[in-house]
Design a protein around this motif. Structure first.
Motif, PDB file in Angstrom:
ATOM      1  N   GLY A  18       0.474  -3.651   0.523  1.00 31.68           N
ATOM      2  CA  GLY A  18      -0.626  -2.885   1.095  1.00 31.68           C
ATOM      3  C   GLY A  18      -1.944  -3.622   1.113  1.00 31.68           C
ATOM      4  O   GLY A  18      -2.977  -3.044   1.443  1.00 31.68           O
ATOM      5  N   ARG A  19      -1.942  -4.912   0.780  1.00 27.84           N
ATOM      6  CA  ARG A  19      -3.181  -5.700   0.791  1.00 27.84           C
ATOM      7  C   ARG A  19      -3.425  -6.285   2.176  1.00 27.84           C
ATOM      8  O   ARG A  19      -2.510  -6.776   2.824  1.00 27.84           O
ATOM      9  N   VAL A  42      -6.615  -3.513  -1.000  1.00 25.63           N
ATOM     10  CA  VAL A  42      -5.512  -2.599  -0.699  1.00 25.63           C
ATOM     11  C   VAL A  42      -5.975  -1.650   0.399  1.00 25.63           C
ATOM     12  O   VAL A  42      -7.008  -0.999   0.280  1.00 25.63           O
ATOM     13  N   PHE A  43      -5.210  -1.591   1.472  1.00 24.47           N
ATOM     14  CA  PHE A  43      -5.542  -0.794   2.648  1.00 24.47           C
ATOM     15  C   PHE A  43      -4.902   0.580   2.503  1.00 24.47           C
ATOM     16  O   PHE A  43      -3.683   0.699   2.426  1.00 24.47           O
ATOM     17  N   LYS A  44      -5.719   1.597   2.445  1.00 28.75           N
ATOM     18  CA  LYS A  44      -5.239   2.977   2.377  1.00 28.75           C
ATOM     19  C   LYS A  44      -5.713   3.671   3.638  1.00 28.75           C
ATOM     20  O   LYS A  44      -6.897   3.836   3.843  1.00 28.75           O
ATOM     21  N   CYS A  45      -4.785   4.027   4.468  1.00 22.65           N
ATOM     22  CA  CYS A  45      -5.137   4.619   5.751  1.00 22.65           C
ATOM     23  C   CYS A  45      -4.252   5.812   6.029  1.00 22.65           C
ATOM     24  O   CYS A  45      -3.047   5.774   5.790  1.00 22.65           O
ATOM     25  N   HIS A  46      -4.854   6.844   6.529  1.00 18.68           N
ATOM     26  CA  HIS A  46      -4.122   8.022   6.989  1.00 18.68           C
ATOM     27  C   HIS A  46      -4.302   8.072   8.498  1.00 18.68           C
ATOM     28  O   HIS A  46      -5.399   8.278   8.980  1.00 18.68           O
ATOM     29  N   TRP A  59      -9.904   6.086   6.366  1.00 17.74           N
ATOM     30  CA  TRP A  59      -9.585   5.451   5.086  1.00 17.74           C
ATOM     31  C   TRP A  59     -10.794   5.399   4.232  1.00 17.74           C
ATOM     32  O   TRP A  59     -11.847   5.750   4.581  1.00 17.74           O
TER      33      TRP A  59
END
Length: 59
Positions: A18-19, A42-46, A59
Motif C-alpha cells: 500500500g506504499r 501508505v496510500f489509503k483511499c476510498h 483519502w
C-alpha cells in the motif's frame, strides 16, 4: 460534463504493502503533492466508481 482530452491524468502506483512507489506529474497538478511528499507513504483511499465510470476518491 464533457471529457477534456487535454486534462491532466494522475497516475499513482502503489506496491503490495500500500506504499506509493510512483507518482506522475498529473498527480502534482491535480492533487498538489510532489513525489517527495508522497513516495513511500501508505496510500489509503476510498474510491467510488459510478455507473458512468467516473471515479471519485477521498483519502
Amino acid at each position: 460534463m464533457a471529457d477534456d482530452p487535454d486534462a491532466p491524468t494522475a497516475a499513482i502506483v502503489v506496491d503490495a504493502d500500500g506504499r506509493v512507489s510512483g507518482w506522475s506529474d498529473g498527480g502534482r497538478l491535480l492533487l498538489g503533492w510532489s513525489p517527495e511528499d508522497v513516495l513511500g507513504v501508505v496510500f489509503k483511499c476510498h474510491a467510488h466508481i459510478s455507473s458512468d465510470a467516473r471515479v471519485t476518491a477521498a483519502w
